[in-house]
Each structure stands twice: as structure tokens, then as C-alpha cells.
Design a protein around this motif. Structure first.
Motif, PDB file in Angstrom:
ATOM      1  N   GLY A  92      -0.431   1.232   6.949  1.00 20.32           N
ATOM      2  CA  GLY A  92      -0.075   2.445   6.231  1.00 20.32           C
ATOM      3  C   GLY A  92      -0.403   2.226   4.765  1.00 20.32           C
ATOM      4  O   GLY A  92      -1.475   1.750   4.423  1.00 20.32           O
ATOM      5  N   HIS A  93       0.537   2.626   3.883  1.00 18.40           N
ATOM      6  CA  HIS A  93       0.528   2.250   2.468  1.00 18.40           C
ATOM      7  C   HIS A  93      -0.486   2.995   1.601  1.00 18.40           C
ATOM      8  O   HIS A  93      -0.175   3.396   0.490  1.00 18.40           O
ATOM      9  N   VAL A  94      -1.714   3.176   2.092  1.00 17.86           N
ATOM     10  CA  VAL A  94      -2.747   3.874   1.328  1.00 17.86           C
ATOM     11  C   VAL A  94      -2.902   5.261   1.939  1.00 17.86           C
ATOM     12  O   VAL A  94      -3.508   5.417   2.998  1.00 17.86           O
ATOM     13  N   ASN A  95      -2.345   6.276   1.283  1.00 18.59           N
ATOM     14  CA  ASN A  95      -2.297   7.578   1.947  1.00 18.59           C
ATOM     15  C   ASN A  95      -3.647   8.282   1.913  1.00 18.59           C
ATOM     16  O   ASN A  95      -4.388   8.233   0.943  1.00 18.59           O
ATOM     17  N   ARG A  96      -3.947   8.939   3.038  1.00 21.89           N
ATOM     18  CA  ARG A  96      -5.181   9.680   3.216  1.00 21.89           C
ATOM     19  C   ARG A  96      -4.870  11.174   3.268  1.00 21.89           C
ATOM     20  O   ARG A  96      -3.791  11.569   3.714  1.00 21.89           O
ATOM     21  N   VAL A  97      -5.817  12.001   2.836  1.00 17.33           N
ATOM     22  CA  VAL A  97      -5.598  13.449   2.860  1.00 17.33           C
ATOM     23  C   VAL A  97      -6.498  14.154   3.879  1.00 17.33           C
ATOM     24  O   VAL A  97      -6.433  15.363   4.022  1.00 17.33           O
ATOM     25  N   GLN A  98      -7.305  13.391   4.607  1.00 13.33           N
ATOM     26  CA  GLN A  98      -8.124  13.960   5.675  1.00 13.33           C
ATOM     27  C   GLN A  98      -8.008  13.128   6.942  1.00 13.33           C
ATOM     28  O   GLN A  98      -8.983  12.846   7.611  1.00 13.33           O
ATOM     29  N   GLY A  99      -6.797  12.755   7.254  1.00  8.51           N
ATOM     30  CA  GLY A  99      -6.572  11.996   8.469  1.00  8.51           C
ATOM     31  C   GLY A  99      -6.895  10.526   8.323  1.00  8.51           C
ATOM     32  O   GLY A  99      -7.185  10.017   7.239  1.00  8.51           O
ATOM     33  N   GLN A 100      -6.851   9.837   9.442  1.00  6.27           N
ATOM     34  CA  GLN A 100      -7.033   8.384   9.462  1.00  6.27           C
ATOM     35  C   GLN A 100      -8.455   8.005   9.051  1.00  6.27           C
ATOM     36  O   GLN A 100      -9.390   8.787   9.162  1.00  6.27           O
ATOM     37  N   ARG A 101      -8.594   6.749   8.603  1.00  3.78           N
ATOM     38  CA  ARG A 101      -9.900   6.268   8.169  1.00  3.78           C
ATOM     39  C   ARG A 101     -10.111   4.839   8.644  1.00  3.78           C
ATOM     40  O   ARG A 101      -9.202   4.024   8.629  1.00  3.78           O
TER      41      ARG A 101
ATOM     42  N   ALA B 290      -3.789   4.458   8.319  1.00  2.28           N
ATOM     43  CA  ALA B 290      -3.092   5.455   9.137  1.00  2.28           C
ATOM     44  C   ALA B 290      -1.940   6.146   8.419  1.00  2.28           C
ATOM     45  O   ALA B 290      -1.111   6.789   9.056  1.00  2.28           O
ATOM     46  N   ASP B 291      -1.872   6.026   7.097  1.00  2.97           N
ATOM     47  CA  ASP B 291      -0.907   6.820   6.321  1.00  2.97           C
ATOM     48  C   ASP B 291      -1.586   8.154   6.022  1.00  2.97           C
ATOM     49  O   ASP B 291      -2.433   8.244   5.139  1.00  2.97           O
ATOM     50  N   ILE B 292      -1.193   9.204   6.750  1.00  2.59           N
ATOM     51  CA  ILE B 292      -1.892  10.493   6.651  1.00  2.59           C
ATOM     52  C   ILE B 292      -1.081  11.525   5.876  1.00  2.59           C
ATOM     53  O   ILE B 292      -1.236  12.727   6.066  1.00  2.59           O
ATOM     54  N   THR B 293      -0.222  11.070   4.970  1.00  2.00           N
ATOM     55  CA  THR B 293       0.559  11.931   4.070  1.00  2.00           C
ATOM     56  C   THR B 293       1.412  12.916   4.868  1.00  2.00           C
ATOM     57  O   THR B 293       1.085  14.100   5.001  1.00  2.00           O
ATOM     58  N   LEU B 294       2.526  12.411   5.398  1.00  2.00           N
ATOM     59  CA  LEU B 294       3.401  13.227   6.224  1.00  2.00           C
ATOM     60  C   LEU B 294       4.434  14.009   5.420  1.00  2.00           C
ATOM     61  O   LEU B 294       4.706  15.175   5.729  1.00  2.00           O
ATOM     62  N   ASP B 295       5.044  13.389   4.417  1.00  2.00           N
ATOM     63  CA  ASP B 295       6.189  14.054   3.781  1.00  2.00           C
ATOM     64  C   ASP B 295       5.742  15.227   2.920  1.00  2.00           C
ATOM     65  O   ASP B 295       4.715  15.191   2.248  1.00  2.00           O
TER      66      ASP B 295
ATOM     67  N   SER C 120       3.115   5.936  10.367  1.00  2.00           N
ATOM     68  CA  SER C 120       3.457   5.188   9.164  1.00  2.00           C
ATOM     69  C   SER C 120       3.833   6.119   8.022  1.00  2.00           C
ATOM     70  O   SER C 120       3.464   7.299   8.002  1.00  2.00           O
ATOM     71  N   ASP C 121       4.602   5.582   7.095  1.00  2.00           N
ATOM     72  CA  ASP C 121       4.956   6.268   5.853  1.00  2.00           C
ATOM     73  C   ASP C 121       5.568   7.651   6.072  1.00  2.00           C
ATOM     74  O   ASP C 121       5.111   8.634   5.468  1.00  2.00           O
ATOM     75  N   PRO C 122       6.608   7.765   6.890  1.00  2.00           N
ATOM     76  CA  PRO C 122       7.268   9.065   7.030  1.00  2.00           C
ATOM     77  C   PRO C 122       8.010   9.501   5.770  1.00  2.00           C
ATOM     78  O   PRO C 122       8.320  10.681   5.610  1.00  2.00           O
ATOM     79  N   HIS C 123       8.303   8.578   4.885  1.00  2.00           N
ATOM     80  CA  HIS C 123       8.826   8.869   3.548  1.00  2.00           C
ATOM     81  C   HIS C 123       9.898   9.969   3.531  1.00  2.00           C
ATOM     82  O   HIS C 123       9.722  11.025   2.920  1.00  2.00           O
ATOM     83  N   ALA C 124      10.998   9.696   4.222  1.00  2.80           N
ATOM     84  CA  ALA C 124      12.186  10.546   4.103  1.00  2.80           C
ATOM     85  C   ALA C 124      11.959  11.982   4.559  1.00  2.80           C
ATOM     86  O   ALA C 124      12.625  12.898   4.087  1.00  2.80           O
ATOM     87  N   ASP C 125      11.035  12.179   5.492  1.00  2.62           N
ATOM     88  CA  ASP C 125      10.819  13.520   6.042  1.00  2.62           C
ATOM     89  C   ASP C 125      11.004  13.466   7.552  1.00  2.62           C
ATOM     90  O   ASP C 125      10.073  13.187   8.307  1.00  2.62           O
ATOM     91  N   ALA C 126      12.228  13.753   7.991  1.00  6.88           N
ATOM     92  CA  ALA C 126      12.573  13.660   9.412  1.00  6.88           C
ATOM     93  C   ALA C 126      11.814  14.687  10.238  1.00  6.88           C
ATOM     94  O   ALA C 126      11.428  14.425  11.380  1.00  6.88           O
TER      95      ALA C 126
END
Length: 441
Positions: free
Chosen positions: A366-375, A387-392, A65-71
Motif C-alpha cells: 500500500g502506502h503509495v496512493n494511486r488515482v487510477q487503480g492498481q499499478r 495497491a493503495d487506490i485512494t479509498l477514503d 490497503s490504506d482504508p484510512h478511517a473510512d468504514a
């Protein structure tokens, strides 16, 4: 030990991915918390669940989830999950693994904004379709904001729609810059574009909007929601043009790029017309409901009475409606926007009972980004797998995280729920027996 459910090819690119991943696994962690702060707390989750056996997806699910423009982050995450193997380091060059052919990839929304290249990410997703992956693409709030902004340019201005273009805010500016540079620069793009003042009048809400909107929205939004929207628009109207200028774009550039985006995304033959056409609002696999953000009582009742097929059909019919306000502030749109704030449409005990009765035991979002993995979180008495684990990489830099994000959430009846993230030292595993036992507590 290296978990047996991850198989990655031995090439320089794949080794780069391996180096970013944890090599140990652990049982899904618990920590102290309360219902109000939504922390991981398996004992609280236990009390919230009915005594029914969990139904697992028939086909293994890989949720990104939330790849936010980072291929690059998107493709590295597919590699990390064992779905693809890269055939070169060029974006879009990959093939499906044997495992990748057996799974369903669910993209949890928010493909646009924030990251380094919207167009590269969209082309990577298209490449995944081309290799015949089984894909479900869910709607995210950043994705639908683009559609609403582009459509608002085509509508007669009223209090419900004239703010929707500027409401996209600074995060949409990089997309317009990309589109201008890749499609318009070096052409006679300005020939039919009006002057700067006219573009401003066409794109911005007029001076009466701030007084008219609260009355227009009465009965649709909560008082908190109306107040939040007006405050947000004060800030966006004040700053939007400055963000454009900081990116080297005049409002004429932006207007021209937006018109071209209409061709790319909204025209039937546009390069990215598939993006909104393939979107779904929700999808249910076994006892798991996949969506971008969350639920409210109306949507819970709709899912109970009519099911996901009806909801997705309603979503697409509403995407085409002329009343943009009615869509964007509806229960349908709340599903990809809510954070369970007072300003959002409410999910109460009645809604939770309805969604449980429909066979849903956990929401994957997704939607609620996490900085230590899934919660694993309990929200309003309903399990949510965040499951938004801050990818971009741009968001990661702002949050003090290193490099490009890598990770995915795997859900299947053999391993259970598996959370892989480069930002957590272990792979989190909630095995099927452990998850099912929660219902017997």
C-alpha cells in the motif's frame, strides 16, 4: 462483459457498489516509462525477473490497503471483491459469502487517519473478525505513529522520543476529537488534567530538541533523513496546536483524549487492544510478499536468513521496547515507512538478490496512493504491486476523485492478479500464464 470472478448480491446497497465498478476487464495495461519513475512497464519487469516459476498463494488473497478511517469504503470494497454481503446498510452488519469463506483478506495497513471515522473503521474490522473471516492485518506507518505517540507520553523525555507525539501531526487530531466526544464529553474529564501550559510541555518537544536530535540520530539515519526529520518537526510544532484549536480542542482536551487512547489501544482489556496485538509486519503467500511500504537491504537479508515468522516476532518484541527511537527509525519500521527516498534506508542490488533468493518474486504494498487503480511497478529492480487506490473520501476530495473509493486487489492461481478500482474504466487482469511467462523472458 461482467467478469466471472465477481458475484454481488442484488440488494440496493450491493447495487450501489456495482454502479461504482467497471463492467469490462482488460489485460493488465502497460505504459512507457523508465526505471527511475517506477511506471507500469511489463518489458522492464520482464528483464528484472529470474527464470523461475511463480508460486501462487494456496488460498486466494483479497488485498485491501490504506482504508484510512473510512468504514464505508472498506465494506464496499469487501462487497466489490465478493467477500461479504451486507445484511443492512448499517456499518458492521454483514455476513461472509461462500467465496469470502474461502479467501484470506490481507489488510495492508494504514487503518487510521485522514478519513471520516477511525473508530467506525476499527469496529468494521472487528466485525470482520467476528464473522470468522481469515484476516491478516499488516502494520502501516499511520497506525504505528499513534502507538509511538501514546507510548512517548509514558517515557522519560529524551532527544529520541520527545517529538513523537507532535510528529503524529494534524491527521491524528480527528481521532482525539472522536475519542473525546464518544468517551469523555459529559463526564468530569478535566478533574485530573493539568493546565494548558503544562499539557503543552508534556506533549511538545522542548526548546533544545532541534539542536540535540541530529547528534542523537547520527549513525541511525542518513544525513538526508535527519535533515528531513528536523524540517518536518519545525512545521509540525508550529502548526499542531492550531490544528487542534481548529477542531475545537484545547491541549487539555487532546491530553485527556490521548490518555484515554492509551486505555483503548494499549491496555490489555482496552476496546481496541486487539489492533496492535494482531498486527504483522510482513506475510508471505507463495512468491508474493505482502507489506505496507517496502524493503531495505537489512530486512531483505533478515527475511532470507530467518523468514517471516522471525521478522514478525522481532516486530512485536520491538513494539514493546522502551527505546522508541531505536524502533521507529530501524529497518523494521522502514518496512512500513519507506518510499525509497534518499532519506530512507537503502534497497540495493544486494538486497534484491537476497529477497529473490528467499523465494519472493513480487512485493504487494500500500502506502503509495494511486488515482487510477492498481499499478505494477519496478522499484530498485524488484516488482511491486501498488495497491493503495485512494479509498477514503477525504483524500479523494483533495485529489479530485468523486465519492467513496471502492476496490481491491485479488491474487490467486485461477485468475492471476486482478486489480479492481472504481477509478479505472476496466478491471485489470494479469493472468497466471502471463505472469509466469515473465520469468522465462
Amino acid at each position: 462483459m461482467q467478469p466471472t470472478f465477481i458475484t454481488i448480491e442484488n440488494t440496493p446497497f450491493h447495487q450501489q457498489v456495482i454502479q461504482r465498478l467497471p463492467t469490462q476487464w482488460e489485460n493488465w495495461p502497460t505504459d512507457k516509462g523508465s526505471r527511475n519513475d517506477h511506471t507500469n512497464n511489463l518489458p522492464l519487469v520482464t528483464k528484472a525477473l529470474h527464470k523461475k516459476e511463480c508460486q501462487w498463494p494456496k488460498k486466494p488473497v483479497v488485498f485491501i490497503s490504506d482504508p484510512h478511517a473510512d468504514a464505508e469504503a472498506f465494506e464496499m470494497s469487501l462487497v466489490a471483491a465478493g467477500v461479504i454481503e451486507k445484511t443492512s446498510e448499517q456499518l458492521g452488519d454483514f455476513s461472509l459469502t461462500a467465496y469470502g469463506k474461502s479467501v484470506e483478506v490481507i489488510i495492508g495497513g494504514d487503518c487510521l487517519d485522514k478519513g471520516p471515522s477511525n473508530l467506525d473503521l476499527l469496529r468494521s474490522i472487528k466485525a470482520l473478525y467476528k464473522v470468522k473471516a481469515k484476516i491478516t492485518l499488516l502494520a502501516g506507518n499511520h497506525d504505528l505513529r499513534l502507538r509511538m505517540g501514546l507510548l512517548s507520553m509514558k517515557r522519560k523525555k529524551d532527544a529520541g522520543n520527545q517529538h513523537l507525539f507532535v510528529r503524529m501531526g494534524k491527521k491524528i487530531v480527528p481521532l482525539f476529537k472522536e475519542v473525546f466526544e464518544q468517551y469523555l464529553e459529559g463526564t468530569d474529564w478535566g478533574k485530573k488534567i493539568p493546565d494548558e501550559d503544562t499539557c503543552r510541555r508534556k506533549l511538545f518537544p522542548d526548546e533544545h530538541w532541534f539542536n540535540e536530535f541530529p547528534f542523537h540520530a547520527a549513525g541511525f539515519l542518513t544525513a538526508e533523513g535527519i535533515d528531513r526529520e528536523v524540517k518536518k518537526m519545525h512545521s509540525k510544532v508550529e502548526k499542531f496546536e492550531r490544528h487542534c484549536l481548529d477542531a475545537g480542542l484545547s491541549l487539555r482536551h487532546v491530553y485527556a483524549a490521548a490518555l484515554h487512547c492509551q486505555k483503548l489501544f494499549l491496555s490489555k482489556k482496552g476496546e481496541f487492544s486487539w489492533f496492535f496485538r494482531k498486527m504483522e509486519l510482513v506475510t508471505k503467500r507463495g512468491s508474493f510478499l505482502f507489506l505496507h511500504a517496502g524493503l531495505d537491504d537489512i530486512m531483505s537479508q533478515m527475511l532470507l536468513k530467518n523468514g517471516t515468522k522471525y521478522v514478525n516476532k522481532a516486530f512485536h518484541k520491538n513494539l514493546k521496547r522502551r527505546d522508541l527511537f531505536g524502533f521507529y527509525y530501524s529497518s523494521i519500521a522502514n518496512t512500513f515507512r519507506t518510499k525509497y527516498r534518499d532519506a530512507d534506508l537503502p534497497l540495493t542490488e544486494k538486497g534484491v538478490k537476497a529477497i529473490h533468493k528467499s523465494g519472493v518474486k513480487a512485493v504487494v504494498q500500500g502506502h503509495v496512493n494511486r488515482v487510477q487503480g492498481q499499478r505494477l511497478a519496478l522499484k530498485k529492480g524488484l516488482i511491486h504491486i501498488e495497491a493503495d487506490i485512494t479509498l477514503d473520501r477525504n483524500s479523494r476530495q483533495l485529489e479530485g476523485l468523486e465519492g467513496t473509493g471502492v476496490g481491491a486487489t485479488l491474487i490467486n492461481k485461477e485468475q492471476g492478479i486482478v486489480g479492481i478500482s472504481c477509478d479505472y474504466p476496466s478491471i485489470k487482469v494479469l493472468d497466471p500464464e502471463q505472469f509466469t511467462l515473465l520469468y522465462a523472458a
